[in-house]
Design a protein around this motif. Structure first.
Motif, short mmCIF file in Angstrom:
data_model
loop_
_atom_site.label_atom_id
_atom_site.label_comp_id
_atom_site.label_asym_id
_atom_site.label_seq_id
_atom_site.Cartn_x
_atom_site.Cartn_y
_atom_site.Cartn_z
N CYS A 12 12.41 9.39 -6.75
CA CYS A 12 12.37 8.24 -5.82
C CYS A 12 10.94 7.97 -5.35
O CYS A 12 10.66 7.90 -4.15
CB CYS A 12 13.27 8.51 -4.63
SG CYS A 12 14.97 8.87 -5.09
N ASP A 40 11.43 16.08 -3.59
CA ASP A 40 10.87 15.87 -2.26
C ASP A 40 11.97 15.23 -1.41
O ASP A 40 12.23 14.02 -1.52
CB ASP A 40 9.63 14.96 -2.35
CG ASP A 40 9.03 14.67 -0.97
OD1 ASP A 40 7.83 14.35 -0.92
OD2 ASP A 40 9.77 14.75 0.04
N VAL A 75 13.30 8.49 -13.20
CA VAL A 75 12.05 7.77 -12.88
C VAL A 75 11.01 8.75 -12.33
O VAL A 75 10.26 8.45 -11.38
CB VAL A 75 12.32 6.61 -11.88
CG1 VAL A 75 11.16 5.60 -11.91
CG2 VAL A 75 13.62 5.87 -12.19
N GLN A 77 7.65 11.36 -13.12
CA GLN A 77 6.51 11.30 -14.03
C GLN A 77 6.90 12.02 -15.32
O GLN A 77 7.84 12.81 -15.35
CB GLN A 77 5.29 11.99 -13.41
CG GLN A 77 4.73 11.30 -12.18
CD GLN A 77 3.59 12.11 -11.59
OE1 GLN A 77 2.84 12.79 -12.32
NE2 GLN A 77 3.45 12.04 -10.29
N LEU A 84 15.01 17.42 -17.40
CA LEU A 84 15.99 16.54 -16.74
C LEU A 84 16.80 15.77 -17.77
O LEU A 84 18.03 15.62 -17.64
CB LEU A 84 15.26 15.58 -15.80
CG LEU A 84 14.57 16.20 -14.60
CD1 LEU A 84 13.69 15.17 -13.90
CD2 LEU A 84 15.59 16.79 -13.63
N PRO A 100 6.10 6.91 -20.12
CA PRO A 100 6.21 7.27 -21.53
C PRO A 100 7.41 8.19 -21.75
O PRO A 100 7.69 9.06 -20.92
CB PRO A 100 4.90 7.96 -21.85
CG PRO A 100 4.34 8.41 -20.54
CD PRO A 100 4.91 7.51 -19.49
N TYR A 168 -1.88 10.18 -10.10
CA TYR A 168 -1.79 11.20 -11.16
C TYR A 168 -2.47 10.73 -12.45
O TYR A 168 -2.83 11.51 -13.30
CB TYR A 168 -0.33 11.57 -11.43
CG TYR A 168 0.57 10.39 -11.69
CD1 TYR A 168 1.24 9.75 -10.64
CD2 TYR A 168 0.74 9.89 -12.97
CE1 TYR A 168 2.05 8.64 -10.88
CE2 TYR A 168 1.55 8.79 -13.21
CZ TYR A 168 2.20 8.17 -12.16
OH TYR A 168 3.01 7.06 -12.39
N ASP A 179 -0.03 5.87 -21.43
CA ASP A 179 0.54 5.19 -20.27
C ASP A 179 0.67 3.68 -20.46
O ASP A 179 1.67 3.08 -20.08
CB ASP A 179 -0.33 5.44 -19.03
CG ASP A 179 0.29 4.85 -17.78
OD1 ASP A 179 -0.20 3.80 -17.32
OD2 ASP A 179 1.30 5.41 -17.31
N HIS A 183 3.05 0.53 -24.00
CA HIS A 183 3.62 -0.80 -23.75
C HIS A 183 3.19 -1.81 -24.81
O HIS A 183 4.01 -2.52 -25.40
CB HIS A 183 3.12 -1.33 -22.39
CG HIS A 183 3.76 -0.75 -21.18
ND1 HIS A 183 5.12 -0.61 -21.04
CD2 HIS A 183 3.22 -0.32 -20.02
CE1 HIS A 183 5.37 -0.11 -19.84
NE2 HIS A 183 4.24 0.07 -19.21
P1 NAD Z 1 5.79 9.14 -8.61
O1 NAD Z 1 5.08 10.44 -8.75
O2 NAD Z 1 5.38 8.19 -7.53
O3 NAD Z 1 7.36 9.40 -8.42
C1 NAD Z 1 8.01 10.40 -9.16
C2 NAD Z 1 9.03 11.07 -8.23
O4 NAD Z 1 9.79 12.02 -8.98
C3 NAD Z 1 8.38 11.84 -7.06
O5 NAD Z 1 8.91 11.39 -5.85
C4 NAD Z 1 8.75 13.31 -7.35
O6 NAD Z 1 8.98 14.04 -6.15
C5 NAD Z 1 10.01 13.15 -8.16
N1 NAD Z 1 10.29 14.30 -9.03
C6 NAD Z 1 9.44 14.93 -9.87
N2 NAD Z 1 10.07 15.92 -10.53
C7 NAD Z 1 11.38 15.91 -10.10
C8 NAD Z 1 12.53 16.68 -10.43
N3 NAD Z 1 12.47 17.69 -11.33
N4 NAD Z 1 13.70 16.38 -9.81
C9 NAD Z 1 13.76 15.37 -8.91
N5 NAD Z 1 12.70 14.60 -8.55
C10 NAD Z 1 11.52 14.88 -9.15
O7 NAD Z 1 5.70 8.44 -10.03
P2 NAD Z 1 5.75 6.84 -10.34
O8 NAD Z 1 4.37 6.26 -10.20
O9 NAD Z 1 6.87 6.24 -9.60
O10 NAD Z 1 6.05 6.83 -11.91
C11 NAD Z 1 7.28 7.25 -12.39
C12 NAD Z 1 7.37 6.80 -13.85
O11 NAD Z 1 7.39 5.37 -13.90
C13 NAD Z 1 6.18 7.24 -14.70
O12 NAD Z 1 6.64 7.70 -15.95
C14 NAD Z 1 5.37 5.95 -14.88
O13 NAD Z 1 4.68 5.90 -16.13
C15 NAD Z 1 6.44 4.92 -14.86
N6 NAD Z 1 5.98 3.58 -14.48
C16 NAD Z 1 6.49 2.55 -15.19
C17 NAD Z 1 6.13 1.25 -14.89
C18 NAD Z 1 6.79 0.16 -15.68
O14 NAD Z 1 7.94 0.33 -16.06
N7 NAD Z 1 6.14 -0.97 -15.96
C19 NAD Z 1 5.19 0.99 -13.88
C20 NAD Z 1 4.67 2.08 -13.16
C21 NAD Z 1 5.07 3.39 -13.46
#
Ligand code: NAD
Ligand code: 89V
Length: 344
Positions: A12, A40, A75, A77, A84, A100, A168, A179, A183
């Motif tokens: 989240c 978290d 969602v 990283q 998962l 990715p 990150y 990253d 796309h």
């Molecule tokens: P982020 O770090 O803000 O959020 C990830 C969340 O996952 C964190 O809150 C973390 O606590 C949680 N997490 C990590 N490991 C976990 C686990 N084992 N169990 C439960 N929760 C867990 O990351 P973000 O910036 O939101 O990016 C997430 C993904 O989205 C990345 O892969 C990024 O490349 C992708 N993204 C895609 C787009 C798009 O679709 N155009 C845009 C931005 C980011």
């Protein structure tokens, strides 16, 4: 009303808000946000509060054991992803994973094979091909209005401070191709088909980054078409078009071009027409992100309909694996300064 699909979302963080808003907007189509999970707990509870979700977990295994889910949307990283995905698939739950897809081609191949062996769907939330302008380009190609596509340039060039929301990315050893390149390389496949070989040059134009921030790639497609695919976060030009993608595709009978401001030009048989591909702005969206947010909604609607209809998603793991193979080949090409055939 279509069959309801109970969704458990894992991760989240920054981008998940867009997934949560999309699933919420898709409630009339059957989407039910049943549970959220974040290691978290504060983030999990904040998402549950903001989206009225009754079940909150800090452990994915606990959520999968306690909840009757029809889909898991991951969602996190990429670093946290494979365990998962494997957990959800082994629990028998169809899974969507953000891009990715994984950290390496080997890892993505393993997850794809697990999905196949268990007959549990796995798809990648690769949403650039769901953006409204990209959908319109694809429609034009399918109609044959520009003839057989034989040359293209696909570019995402910005100086936007992506690191503010995604810090990150500063420390990813393999950054911009995995990253952002994933796309635009996916779009190259979407428009011109599979790739025979490619060359790539990378640059680290911001010296304090761990990885590359600029990639310029030259693709020879199996059709004989050639494409230039490029991405950078180090452009220093105005207007900065973030997060717009510029596309030029030439064919045997014409061309289709996506310019800044979502303006499109189509040349066919010697005549030119223009069209507006401005994406809608739902109440939860905000400029300039709305094209991406709208694509999240379109992608989630696609995944929902596929699950309800028993169809394979357009970006199923087996498809996105080919895009990952292009990223893998691009790194190899840049390292060896040679043309590389993707390991499909
Ligand atoms: P982020 O770090 O803000 O959020 C990830 C969340 O996952 C964190 O809150 C973390 O606590 C949680 N997490 C990590 N490991 C976990 C686990 N084992 N169990 C439960 N929760 C867990 O990351 P973000 O910036 O939101 O990016 C997430 C993904 O989205 C990345 O892969 C990024 O490349 C992708 N993204 C895609 C787009 C798009 O679709 N155009 C845009 C931005 C980011
Ligand atoms: O799509 C992504 O992965 C984001 C972007 C800013 C390009 O939307 O990083």
């Amino acid at each position: 009303m279509a069959r309801t699909i109970r969704i458990g979302l894992i991760g989240c963080g920054f981008f998940a808000r867009n997934h949560l808003n999309a699933w919420k907007q898709l409630a009339p189509e059957g989407a039910v946000l049943a549970a959220v999970c974040d290691s978290d707990a504060n983030k999990g509870h904040a998402a549950a509060r903001d989206f009225g979700i009754g079940a909150v977990y800090a452990d994915a295994a606990e959520m999968l054991a306690a909840e009757r889910l029809d889909m898991v949307d991951i969602v996190t990283q990429v670093r946290a992803r494979r365990p998962l995905v494997e957990m959800a698939l082994r629990a028998g739950v169809p899974t969507i994973v953000q891009k990715p897809f994984g950290s390496t081609l080997t890892e993505c191949s393993a997850m794809t094979e697990l999905s196949r062996s268990l007959s549990i769907p796995l798809a990648v939330h690769e949403n650039f091909r769901f953006q409204l302008p990209m959908q319109k380009v694809r429609e034009i190609l399918v109609t044959g209005e520009i003839g057989t596509p034989n040359w293209a340039r696909i570019g995402f060039r910005t100086g936007y401070n992506v690191y503010a929301g995604q810090p990150y990315l500063l420390t990813e050893e393999k950054f911009v191709i995995n990253d952002l390149g994933t796309h635009v390389l996916d779009l190259a496949r979407f428009f011109l088909g599979e790739v025979d070989c490619l060359g790539a040059e990378t640059q680290k134009r911001r010296p304090d980054l761990a990885g590359e921030d600029t990639a310029t790639m030259l693709l020879r497609h199996k059709s004989g078409a050639v494409s230039v695919v490029e991405c950078t976060y180090q452009a220093r030009r105005l207007p900065d078009l973030f997060p717009e993608i510029l596309v030029e595709i030439e064919g045997s009978e014409g061309a289709v071009v996506v310019k800044g401001g979502y303006r499109m030009e189509v040349t066919s048989g010697g005549t030119l027409r223009t069209l507006d591909a401005t994406p809608p702005l739902a109440s939860w969206m905000e400029r300039p992100w709305h094209v991406v947010q709208d694509s999240v909604l379109r992608a989630c609607a696609h995944f929902l309909a596929c699950l309800q209809g028993g169809d394979s998603a357009m970006t199923a793991a087996s498809d996105n694996l080919k895009t990952v193979a292009l990223c893998d080949a691009a790194y190899a090409a840049a390292a060896t300064r040679s043309l590389i055939a993707p390991r499909y």
